[in-house]
Design a protein around this motif. Structure first.
Motif, PDB file in Angstrom:
ATOM      1  N   TRP A 167       0.863  -1.192   0.000  1.00 51.80           N
ATOM      2  CA  TRP A 167       0.000   0.000   0.000  1.00 51.80           C
ATOM      3  C   TRP A 167       0.897   1.239   0.000  1.00 51.80           C
ATOM      4  O   TRP A 167       0.744   2.148   0.808  1.00 51.80           O
ATOM      5  N   GLU A 170       0.547   3.703   3.182  1.00 51.07           N
ATOM      6  CA  GLU A 170      -0.709   3.679   3.917  1.00 51.07           C
ATOM      7  C   GLU A 170      -0.718   2.482   4.853  1.00 51.07           C
ATOM      8  O   GLU A 170      -0.449   1.349   4.413  1.00 51.07           O
ATOM      9  N   VAL A 226      -3.619   0.333  -3.238  1.00 45.80           N
ATOM     10  CA  VAL A 226      -4.933   0.053  -3.841  1.00 45.80           C
ATOM     11  C   VAL A 226      -5.773   1.323  -3.921  1.00 45.80           C
ATOM     12  O   VAL A 226      -6.643   1.442  -4.776  1.00 45.80           O
ATOM     13  N   ASN A 227      -5.505   2.302  -3.035  1.00 48.04           N
ATOM     14  CA  ASN A 227      -6.071   3.646  -3.257  1.00 48.04           C
ATOM     15  C   ASN A 227      -5.151   4.262  -4.292  1.00 48.04           C
ATOM     16  O   ASN A 227      -4.161   4.911  -3.981  1.00 48.04           O
ATOM     17  N   GLU A 269     -14.823   2.786  -0.468  1.00 50.93           N
ATOM     18  CA  GLU A 269     -14.202   3.904   0.257  1.00 50.93           C
ATOM     19  C   GLU A 269     -13.860   5.066  -0.675  1.00 50.93           C
ATOM     20  O   GLU A 269     -12.775   5.645  -0.602  1.00 50.93           O
ATOM     21  N   ASP A 316     -12.860  -6.053   8.434  1.00 48.92           N
ATOM     22  CA  ASP A 316     -11.663  -5.339   7.988  1.00 48.92           C
ATOM     23  C   ASP A 316     -10.445  -5.654   8.845  1.00 48.92           C
ATOM     24  O   ASP A 316     -10.028  -4.839   9.660  1.00 48.92           O
ATOM     25  N   ARG A 332      -3.553   7.680   5.953  1.00 47.89           N
ATOM     26  CA  ARG A 332      -3.687   8.020   4.543  1.00 47.89           C
ATOM     27  C   ARG A 332      -3.419   9.500   4.373  1.00 47.89           C
ATOM     28  O   ARG A 332      -3.972  10.317   5.103  1.00 47.89           O
TER      29      ARG A 332
HETATM   30  O1  GCW Z   1      -8.466  -1.306   6.615  1.00 45.94           O
HETATM   31  C1  GCW Z   1      -8.801  -0.319   5.698  1.00 45.94           C
HETATM   32  C2  GCW Z   1      -7.701   0.694   5.850  1.00 45.94           C
HETATM   33  C3  GCW Z   1      -7.462   1.526   4.628  1.00 45.94           C
HETATM   34  C4  GCW Z   1      -7.336   0.603   3.418  1.00 45.94           C
HETATM   35  C5  GCW Z   1      -8.632  -0.191   3.272  1.00 45.94           C
HETATM   36  C6  GCW Z   1      -8.557  -1.197   2.113  1.00 45.94           C
HETATM   37  C7  GCW Z   1      -5.940   0.943   1.494  1.00 45.94           C
HETATM   38  O2  GCW Z   1      -7.979   1.522   6.952  1.00 45.94           O
HETATM   39  O3  GCW Z   1      -6.279   2.283   4.828  1.00 45.94           O
HETATM   40  O4  GCW Z   1      -7.088   1.366   2.241  1.00 45.94           O
HETATM   41  O5  GCW Z   1      -8.845  -0.964   4.450  1.00 45.94           O
HETATM   42  O6  GCW Z   1      -8.348  -2.374   2.415  1.00 45.94           O
HETATM   43  O7  GCW Z   1      -8.712  -0.786   0.975  1.00 45.94           O
END
Ligand code: GCW
Length: 709
Positions: free
Chosen positions: A163, A171, A213-214, A295, A369, A705
């Motif tokens: 990331w 990130e 991935v962002n 997101e 998550d 981020r």
């Molecule tokens: O756990 C969350 C995180 C984000 C992450 C997102 C994901 C890259 O807080 O930072 O973004 O998951 O998995 O896309």
């Protein structure tokens, strides 16, 4: 004297601060069992593409472990022979028993014989993996005649997701900045890139996604592709393919199109041309990883299209080049009032069978998550006509950053061993992962990297074990975490039985320990907001309900927990009947997931005879006590570990203990507001009041981020 000083200081600071990872080739104490003979005369197949890297590794290891410089010779006089299976001659076939060994692509065989050792494989990558495995066994003091091993990878795409942002921030990264020095690439090739490739090849990782991935579309522009090519060229001899994250709106951002609609002919052509451009420079480019309509990331749903239509458009652009799309199932919508834990399943399962054969759905181990504990994601096993791969988090976003010692292969194993019951009992997540459940040709396993520019790569010296363990499980998802723990400890520190017997169980316990002092009994997502550093069960002001802690624990005067049973959100209905009925009934639901699936009264009687409230405090305290015990045990390991690392781990354990107490006190003080019950005696009394805990702010906590994305 200066030369001597440099040698000592270099040796002391580099290798003794963890840069050498699990393969620093430190001297092996016991070489009376023929190691020196073994390395005297080495034959490496001259026809293989990676001869140079294999020879380099053998020479590094022989010099480091045995202070010898092997002689490279012909096969006929070699004591160590590394040669492709199809080039074994009659003499070698006689000297080594190669009958009934079944080798698959990238697999290897290590065969001790009358002429010491043969390493063979069907392909060059297999020879490299076999060489590393052989060297690991020597580093761990194996006896030559016990070296026999035939090992084939059970998963095709064994991949790290970095990331990493293009400005070198990472990130959720806690080990410094990104190791990709984009500004100086392509000309400046940091030697660290080669060591990164060596480390990954040594544990069988064959793929890497360089970007977050962002995603940032810039990485797909010509000058940046040249930078990516430089890395791909360095990694190729180590069997590692490069992938990139594809920002779905790239055709608009860098292609001047008016739309990114996957069904628009101009968009399809844009991506097809982009792939042609990438493969011209990087012939073995792996493909794209995509986070879409999640997101805030752009995706096909912005145009009324499905995930399948989005993924398939990219898959068609990559197919002529043999590339793949990994499409993430981490989706949940602020407009969907349904339980967040249900949304990915609801969105993807109806699309089963509509994804191209070169698409892999990348699914997080649990439905929320990467929490310290989650039930396995209900999507595993629920899409028989779709390629699916687990995504684990190696970086410790919710598990103590690079401060807490947590052995994650135990967590990965819990998911992989979970029985989905989708094809009757024994339908484990591992069988989805290796493709054996539904006969998938394309398989994968992804880990969100914990690597950064820190001298020890991962921030915490023991976080290296999580990178190592991920690689070993991606090669073989059925491997048990105790084997991995013992292997890593022996390779990294010492194969003294006293050390291994003490530290292996201690490592294995750390995963349970962190759950106990952070989110016991099925609690989840009660961390602080934004940076996710420390406890925040009071969080209730975030812009989206499902970003608030109160959404997950639902504490009130009656009790605690999220009712996901058939009487609540009915998330249990997304599992096979065997699992659903187990979780639906509060009496059969495993207590470690009780508050994940049920809203439980404070005075509910737990299996230990205590009320829920008391059990909560008792469990938090157990977690704190287990950190104290780990710290005590660590103090006895001093003679097995280089002094700088020993001291570093000792200091980090002190922080871990302090933060475990913080989690216990902040959470119990907050929940007491609802239970109105006295703290159980065993946990003592928190040092501060709730307002103090809520007042704590950490504007510079690592890994958040950047504002811009
Ligand atoms: O756990 C969350 C995180 C984000 C992450 C997102 C994901 C890259 O807080 O930072 O973004 O998951 O998995 O896309």
């Amino acid at each position: 004297m200066i030369a001597l000083f440099l040698v000592i200081s270099k040796g002391f600071c580099m290798q003794d601060q963890g840069y050498g990872l699990w393969f620093d080739y430190r001297p092996v104490t016991e070489n009376t069992i023929g190691y020196t003979t073994l390395f005297q005369q080495v034959h490496i197949d001259p026809e293989i593409s990676n001869k140079a890297v294999i020879q380099n590794e053998i020479e590094l290891a022989a010099f480091g472990m045995l202070s010898i410089q092997p002689e490279m010779t012909e096969a006929s006089s070699a004591t160590l022979t590394i040669i492709r299976y199809d080039r074994l001659n009659k003499e070698l076939l006689q000297a080594f028993d190669v009958n009934n060994i079944s080798l698959k692509p990238e697999g290897f065989a290590i065969l001790p014989g009358s002429r010491t050792v043969l390493i063979t494989a069907l392909d060059d990558a297999g020879l490299l993996y076999g060489t590393y495995r052989f060297l690991q066994r020597i580093q761990s003091g194996a006896i030559i005649k016990n070296l026999k091993e035939i090992s084939n990878p059970k998963v095709k795409v064994r991949i790290l997701n970095h990331w990493d942002n293009l400005d070198r921030t990472v990130e959720r990264g806690y080990a410094g900045s990104s190791i990709w020095n984009w500004h100086k690439l392509p000309e400046y090739k940091d030697p660290r890139y080669t060591d990164y490739a060596r480390a990954n090849a040594s544990i069988g990782i064959n793929s890497t996604v360089l970007t977050n991935v962002n995603a940032n579309a810039l990485v797909l522009t010509p000058d940046w592709i040249k930078k990516v090519k430089a890395l791909a060229d360095i990694f190729r001899p180590y069997g590692i393919r490069v992938y990139l994250t594809a920002r779905f709106s790239a055709p608009m951002e860098i292609g001047n199109l008016q739309t990114a609609d996957p069904l628009d002919p101009a968009v399809k052509k844009w991506w097809a041309d982009k792939c042609d451009e990438l493969y011209k420079l990087i012939p073995d480019f792996g493909g794209f990883l995509v986070k879409a309509n999640s997101e805030g990331q752009p995706g096909p749903q912005n145009y009324g299209r499905t995930h399948a239509e989005g993924a398939n458009m990219l898959a068609d652009a990559l197919a002529p080049h043999g590339g793949i799309v990994m499409w993430r199932a981490f989706v949940y919508s602020e407009h969907d009032r349904d339980d967040r834990a249900k949304q990915a399943f609801s969105e993807f399962v109806p699309l089963d069978g509509t994804f191209r054969k070169n698409v892999l759905l990348q699914v997080k181990n649990g439905p929320i998550d990467f929490q310290p504990r989650e039930p396995f994601h209900p999507m595993f096993g629920a899409m028989p006509k779709t390629n699916m791969m687990p995504e684990f988090q190696i970086t410790q976003e919710y598990l103590g950053f690079s401060t807490h010692l947590v052995f994650l292969p135990k967590l990965f194993e819990e998911t992989l061993d979970a029985d989905t019951y989708r094809q009757g009992s024994g339908s484990t997540v591992s069988k989805v992962t290796d493709g054996s459940m539904f006969g998938n040709a394309l398989t994968g396993m992804a880990g969100v990297s914990n690597i950064g520019s820190d001298i020890n790569w991962t921030g915490h010296p023991f976080a290296q074990a999580n990178w190592y363990g991920f690689g070993r499980l991606a090669w073989d998802p059925y491997l048990d975490s105790a084997t991995i723990a013992r292997e890593w400890l022996a390779l990294t520190y010492s194969q003294e039985p006293a050390f291994l017997d003490a530290m292996t169980p201690a490592l294995l316990q750390t995963r349970e320990t962190v759950v106990k002092y952070m989110t016991p009994l099925g609690l989840h997502h009660i961390m602080n907001a934004g940076h996710h550093y420390g406890p925040g069960p009071w969080i209730d002001q975030m812009s989206r309900d499902d970003w608030n802690s109160v959404y997950y624990h639902k504490a009130d005067s009656t009790g605690l927990g999220f009712d996901r049973s058939s009487k609540g959100s009915n998330a249990t209905s997304q599992y096979a009947q065997e699992i659903a009925s187990l979780y639906n009934d509060i009496k059969t639901c495993p207590e470690e997931l009780l508050l994940w699936f049920h809203h439980v009264p404070w005075n509910y009687k737990m299996k230990n005879g205590e009320t829920l409230w008391n059990s909560l405090g008792i469990t938090y305290q157990e977690g704190v006590d287990e950190v104290a015990n780990l710290n005590k045990l660590w103090q006895d390991q001093k003679k097995y570990v280089p002094e700088p690392e020993f001291n570093e781990v000792s200091m980090l354990l002190e922080i871990q203990y302090k933060e475990a107490c913080w989690w216990r006190d902040a959470c119990m003080t907050y929940f007491q507001k609802f239970s109105h019950r006295p703290f159980p005696e065993v946990m003592g009394t928190p040092e501060h009041d709730l307002n103090y805990y809520k007042s704590l702010e950490f504007p510079y906590a690592p890994g958040i981020r950047p504002k811009w994305n």
